[in-house]
Design a protein around this motif. Structure first.
Motif, PDB file in Angstrom:
ATOM      1  N   HIS A 199       1.057  -1.750   0.311  1.00 16.70           N
ATOM      2  CA  HIS A 199       0.150   0.008   0.332  1.00 16.70           C
ATOM      3  C   HIS A 199       1.000   1.395   0.029  1.00 16.70           C
ATOM      4  O   HIS A 199       1.856   1.283   0.717  1.00 16.70           O
ATOM      5  CB  HIS A 199      -0.686  -0.271   1.285  1.00 16.70           C
ATOM      6  CG  HIS A 199      -2.027  -0.691   1.231  1.00 16.70           C
ATOM      7  ND1 HIS A 199      -2.916  -1.157   0.662  1.00 16.70           N
ATOM      8  CD2 HIS A 199      -2.041  -2.074   1.950  1.00 16.70           C
ATOM      9  CE1 HIS A 199      -3.392  -2.209   1.001  1.00 16.70           C
ATOM     10  NE2 HIS A 199      -2.875  -3.110   1.618  1.00 16.70           N
ATOM     11  N   SER A 200       0.272   2.474  -0.122  1.00 13.73           N
ATOM     12  CA  SER A 200       0.530   3.810  -0.278  1.00 13.73           C
ATOM     13  C   SER A 200       1.029   4.453   0.949  1.00 13.73           C
ATOM     14  O   SER A 200      -0.404   4.116   1.479  1.00 13.73           O
ATOM     15  CB  SER A 200       0.526   4.520  -1.787  1.00 13.73           C
ATOM     16  OG  SER A 200       0.295   4.326  -2.475  1.00 13.73           O
ATOM     17  N   SER A 201       1.710   5.078   1.104  1.00 11.71           N
ATOM     18  CA  SER A 201       2.043   5.610   2.738  1.00 11.71           C
ATOM     19  C   SER A 201       0.937   6.632   2.831  1.00 11.71           C
ATOM     20  O   SER A 201       0.600   7.278   1.220  1.00 11.71           O
ATOM     21  CB  SER A 201       3.104   6.018   3.095  1.00 11.71           C
ATOM     22  OG  SER A 201       4.147   6.324   2.871  1.00 11.71           O
ATOM     23  N   ILE A 202       0.633   7.031   3.443  1.00  9.56           N
ATOM     24  CA  ILE A 202      -0.332   8.469   3.668  1.00  9.56           C
ATOM     25  C   ILE A 202       0.681   9.773   3.295  1.00  9.56           C
ATOM     26  O   ILE A 202       0.446  10.151   2.431  1.00  9.56           O
ATOM     27  CB  ILE A 202      -0.519   9.114   4.930  1.00  9.56           C
ATOM     28  CG1 ILE A 202      -1.438   7.699   5.596  1.00  9.56           C
ATOM     29  CG2 ILE A 202      -1.009  10.408   5.000  1.00  9.56           C
ATOM     30  CD1 ILE A 202      -2.186   8.575   6.863  1.00  9.56           C
ATOM     31  N   THR A 203       2.318   9.175   3.289  1.00  2.57           N
ATOM     32  CA  THR A 203       2.986  10.387   2.898  1.00  2.57           C
ATOM     33  C   THR A 203       3.334  10.469   1.749  1.00  2.57           C
ATOM     34  O   THR A 203       3.339  11.488   0.834  1.00  2.57           O
ATOM     35  CB  THR A 203       4.385  10.475   3.800  1.00  2.57           C
ATOM     36  OG1 THR A 203       4.329  10.582   4.899  1.00  2.57           O
ATOM     37  CG2 THR A 203       5.301  11.675   3.085  1.00  2.57           C
ATOM     38  N   THR A 204       3.418   9.264   1.195  1.00  2.00           N
ATOM     39  CA  THR A 204       3.492   8.944  -0.225  1.00  2.00           C
ATOM     40  C   THR A 204       2.245   9.365  -1.148  1.00  2.00           C
ATOM     41  O   THR A 204       2.334  10.523  -2.311  1.00  2.00           O
ATOM     42  CB  THR A 204       3.358   7.634  -0.772  1.00  2.00           C
ATOM     43  OG1 THR A 204       4.879   7.111  -0.362  1.00  2.00           O
ATOM     44  CG2 THR A 204       3.378   7.407  -2.604  1.00  2.00           C
ATOM     45  N   ARG A 205       1.002   9.937  -0.287  1.00  2.00           N
ATOM     46  CA  ARG A 205      -0.428  10.145  -1.063  1.00  2.00           C
ATOM     47  C   ARG A 205      -0.196  11.762  -1.350  1.00  2.00           C
ATOM     48  O   ARG A 205      -0.706  11.972  -2.600  1.00  2.00           O
ATOM     49  CB  ARG A 205      -1.432   9.475  -0.078  1.00  2.00           C
ATOM     50  CG  ARG A 205      -1.079   8.078  -0.567  1.00  2.00           C
ATOM     51  CD  ARG A 205      -2.990   7.623  -0.218  1.00  2.00           C
ATOM     52  NE  ARG A 205      -2.280   6.185   0.121  1.00  2.00           N
ATOM     53  CZ  ARG A 205      -3.794   5.024   0.561  1.00  2.00           C
ATOM     54  NH1 ARG A 205      -5.180   5.545  -0.239  1.00  2.00           N
ATOM     55  NH2 ARG A 205      -3.390   4.061   1.710  1.00  2.00           N
ATOM     56  N   ILE A 206      -0.026  12.012   0.041  1.00  2.00           N
ATOM     57  CA  ILE A 206       0.106  13.343   0.199  1.00  2.00           C
ATOM     58  C   ILE A 206       1.026  13.745  -0.730  1.00  2.00           C
ATOM     59  O   ILE A 206       1.104  15.249  -1.479  1.00  2.00           O
ATOM     60  CB  ILE A 206       0.652  13.881   1.363  1.00  2.00           C
ATOM     61  CG1 ILE A 206      -0.131  13.576   2.944  1.00  2.00           C
ATOM     62  CG2 ILE A 206       1.208  15.701   1.832  1.00  2.00           C
ATOM     63  CD1 ILE A 206      -0.155  13.750   4.304  1.00  2.00           C
ATOM     64  N   LEU A 207       2.397  13.679  -1.340  1.00  2.00           N
ATOM     65  CA  LEU A 207       3.256  14.088  -1.531  1.00  2.00           C
ATOM     66  C   LEU A 207       2.782  13.977  -3.217  1.00  2.00           C
ATOM     67  O   LEU A 207       3.075  14.530  -3.977  1.00  2.00           O
ATOM     68  CB  LEU A 207       4.832  13.370  -1.407  1.00  2.00           C
ATOM     69  CG  LEU A 207       5.744  13.305  -2.827  1.00  2.00           C
ATOM     70  CD1 LEU A 207       6.557  15.235  -2.416  1.00  2.00           C
ATOM     71  CD2 LEU A 207       6.928  12.766  -2.773  1.00  2.00           C
ATOM     72  N   ALA A 208       1.819  12.981  -4.197  1.00  2.00           N
ATOM     73  CA  ALA A 208       1.505  12.362  -4.877  1.00  2.00           C
ATOM     74  C   ALA A 208       0.534  13.824  -5.132  1.00  2.00           C
ATOM     75  O   ALA A 208       0.424  14.607  -6.510  1.00  2.00           O
ATOM     76  CB  ALA A 208       0.585  11.838  -5.098  1.00  2.00           C
ATOM     77  N   GLY A 209      -0.812  13.472  -4.676  1.00  2.00           N
ATOM     78  CA  GLY A 209      -1.238  14.840  -4.203  1.00  2.00           C
ATOM     79  C   GLY A 209      -0.631  16.666  -4.571  1.00  2.00           C
ATOM     80  O   GLY A 209      -1.714  17.479  -5.304  1.00  2.00           O
ATOM     81  N   CYS A 210       0.300  16.045  -4.062  1.00  2.00           N
ATOM     82  CA  CYS A 210       1.105  18.383  -4.238  1.00  2.00           C
ATOM     83  C   CYS A 210       1.706  18.324  -5.410  1.00  2.00           C
ATOM     84  O   CYS A 210       1.748  18.852  -5.569  1.00  2.00           O
ATOM     85  CB  CYS A 210       2.226  18.097  -2.839  1.00  2.00           C
ATOM     86  SG  CYS A 210       1.814  18.619  -1.185  1.00  2.00           S
ATOM     87  N   THR A 211       2.166  16.742  -5.769  1.00  2.00           N
ATOM     88  CA  THR A 211       2.639  17.161  -7.351  1.00  2.00           C
ATOM     89  C   THR A 211       1.840  17.098  -8.526  1.00  2.00           C
ATOM     90  O   THR A 211       1.655  18.616  -9.325  1.00  2.00           O
ATOM     91  CB  THR A 211       4.036  15.846  -7.580  1.00  2.00           C
ATOM     92  OG1 THR A 211       4.366  15.152  -6.137  1.00  2.00           O
ATOM     93  CG2 THR A 211       4.338  15.786  -8.790  1.00  2.00           C
ATOM     94  N   THR A 212       0.729  16.511  -8.085  1.00  2.00           N
ATOM     95  CA  THR A 212      -0.175  16.814  -9.761  1.00  2.00           C
ATOM     96  C   THR A 212      -1.416  18.310  -8.807  1.00  2.00           C
ATOM     97  O   THR A 212      -1.783  18.520 -10.594  1.00  2.00           O
ATOM     98  CB  THR A 212      -1.257  15.678  -9.359  1.00  2.00           C
ATOM     99  OG1 THR A 212      -1.668  15.502  -8.246  1.00  2.00           O
ATOM    100  CG2 THR A 212      -0.904  14.594  -9.874  1.00  2.00           C
ATOM    101  N   GLY A 213      -1.010  18.319  -8.472  1.00  2.00           N
ATOM    102  CA  GLY A 213      -1.847  20.241  -7.672  1.00  2.00           C
ATOM    103  C   GLY A 213      -0.454  21.575  -8.430  1.00  2.00           C
ATOM    104  O   GLY A 213      -1.294  21.948  -8.996  1.00  2.00           O
ATOM    105  N   VAL A 214       0.292  21.109  -8.187  1.00  2.00           N
ATOM    106  CA  VAL A 214       1.267  21.848  -8.604  1.00  2.00           C
ATOM    107  C   VAL A 214       0.797  22.126 -10.069  1.00  2.00           C
ATOM    108  O   VAL A 214       1.556  22.809 -10.952  1.00  2.00           O
ATOM    109  CB  VAL A 214       3.082  21.998  -7.703  1.00  2.00           C
ATOM    110  CG1 VAL A 214       3.711  22.732  -8.888  1.00  2.00           C
ATOM    111  CG2 VAL A 214       2.669  22.492  -6.436  1.00  2.00           C
ATOM    112  N   MET A 215       1.592  21.118 -11.212  1.00  2.00           N
ATOM    113  CA  MET A 215       1.703  20.279 -11.905  1.00  2.00           C
ATOM    114  C   MET A 215      -0.048  21.240 -13.184  1.00  2.00           C
ATOM    115  O   MET A 215       0.115  21.842 -13.986  1.00  2.00           O
ATOM    116  CB  MET A 215       1.732  19.167 -12.380  1.00  2.00           C
ATOM    117  CG  MET A 215       2.677  18.503 -12.329  1.00  2.00           C
ATOM    118  SD  MET A 215       2.594  16.878 -11.987  1.00  2.00           S
ATOM    119  CE  MET A 215       2.201  16.578 -13.536  1.00  2.00           C
TER     120      MET A 215
END
Length: 311
Positions: free
Chosen positions: A113-129
């Motif tokens: 499973h993806s950790s919460i940190t990984t999910r937050i990082l993914a959310g930040c990345t796609t949000g900035v893009m």
């Protein structure tokens, strides 16, 4: 089972990309008046000396929409819709459609499973893009939503959506189309994390504990929770972003200056102006978007499999 059954083949990145943009447009069509009401309530209080005599005063979500319809006509709550749909096709496609791919990219190999940190990082990345690509559409949308036209004799600054892009670039430079990018990146990184991570986790837990199956009730509950969390954490940044993007050149030196002037003139409660329409809009938007998104992914995959089938 409510709606289409889940596909046996995981949806492709292209399907997610197209499905997210299309679902977001559906959600915008239904909730755009709430978004316009939110913008009007957020900017209320600026230039108080001239506002009382020249502008109507708004109270509450329904009151704001009714006042707009009464003073500006029935189409006024949909001012900026074209730019809003342009924004969603570019913005939501990236921040939502690419979320799973970016999450997998950040997830260590072999992890279940993806950790919460990984999910937050993914959310930040796609949000900035997404903000980096779609910021001009957001600026134009806010300008249309904030503009007040009282009667046929009132001057319209922009004759249409494309004219707005040209006028802003001509009067404020190309940088004017990216005005407010920093607060918007901050706001959408927060919103994307709150929406995507919350939806992801709630849906995952509902399925893991066999509380619900992967259908409409599960998607509805997960989306509602995502909308509430996003509104609570993003409202202060959203107010600053709206005011800064709508401001004429020179009114604020920076987003920080905008924030400080808000606190000095209106107090800290100004950060939650328009909270009710924000929640009504984000809550409704998330429910419509995520439910539509899940169904569109299944529909697109079904069409793709039928096209690839030899029979």
């Amino acid at each position: 089972m409510v709606g289409l059954k889940p596909s046996e083949v995981p949806p492709t990145t292209a399907v997610k990309f197209l499905g997210a943009g299309t679902a977001a447009c559906f959600a915008d069509l239904l909730t755009f008046p709430l978004d316009t009401a939110k913008v009007r309530l957020q900017i209320q209080g600026e230039n108080q000396a001239t506002q009382a005599a020249q502008r109507p005063q708004y109270r509450g979500v329904l009151g704001t929409i009714l006042t707009m319809v009464r003073t500006e006509g029935p189409r006024s709550p949909y001012n900026g819709l074209v730019a809003g749909l342009q924004r969603q096709m570019s913005f939501a496609s990236i921040r939502i459609g690419l979320y799973d791919s970016v999450k997998q990219f950040y997830t260590p190999k072999g992890a279940d499973h993806s950790s919460i940190t990984t999910r937050i990082l993914a959310g930040c990345t796609t949000g900035v893009m997404a903000v980096s690509c779609a910021q001009p559409t957001d600026v134009v949308k806010v300008r249309f939503q904030a503009s007040i036209h009282l009667g046929a004799g009132s001057n319209r600054k922009y004759s249409g959506t494309m004219d707005a892009y040209r006028t802003i670039a001509k009067e404020e430079g190309v940088r004017g189309l990216w005005k407010g990018t920093l607060p918007n990146i901050t706001r959408n990184a927060i919103v994307n994390c709150a929406e995507m991570v919350t939806y992801d986790i709630i849906k995952e837990k509902l399925l893991d504990y066999h509380l619900l199956t992967d259908n409409f009730p599960c998607h509805f509950i997960s989306a509602f929770g995502a909308g509430f969390c996003a509104t609570v954490v993003a409202s202060p940044v959203d107010v600053v972003k709206t005011r800064y993007m709508n401001s004429p050149p020179g009114q604020y030196r920076s987003p920080l200056d905008c924030m400080l002037k808000m606190v000095a003139h209106e107090g800290p409660t100004a950060f939650y102006k328009g909270f009710t329409p924000s929640f009504l809009r984000l809550g409704t938007w998330n429910v419509v978007m995520f439910v539509s998104y899940e169904q569109l992914k299944r529909a697109f995959m079904k069409v793709q499999m039928l096209r690839e089938s030899p029979f």
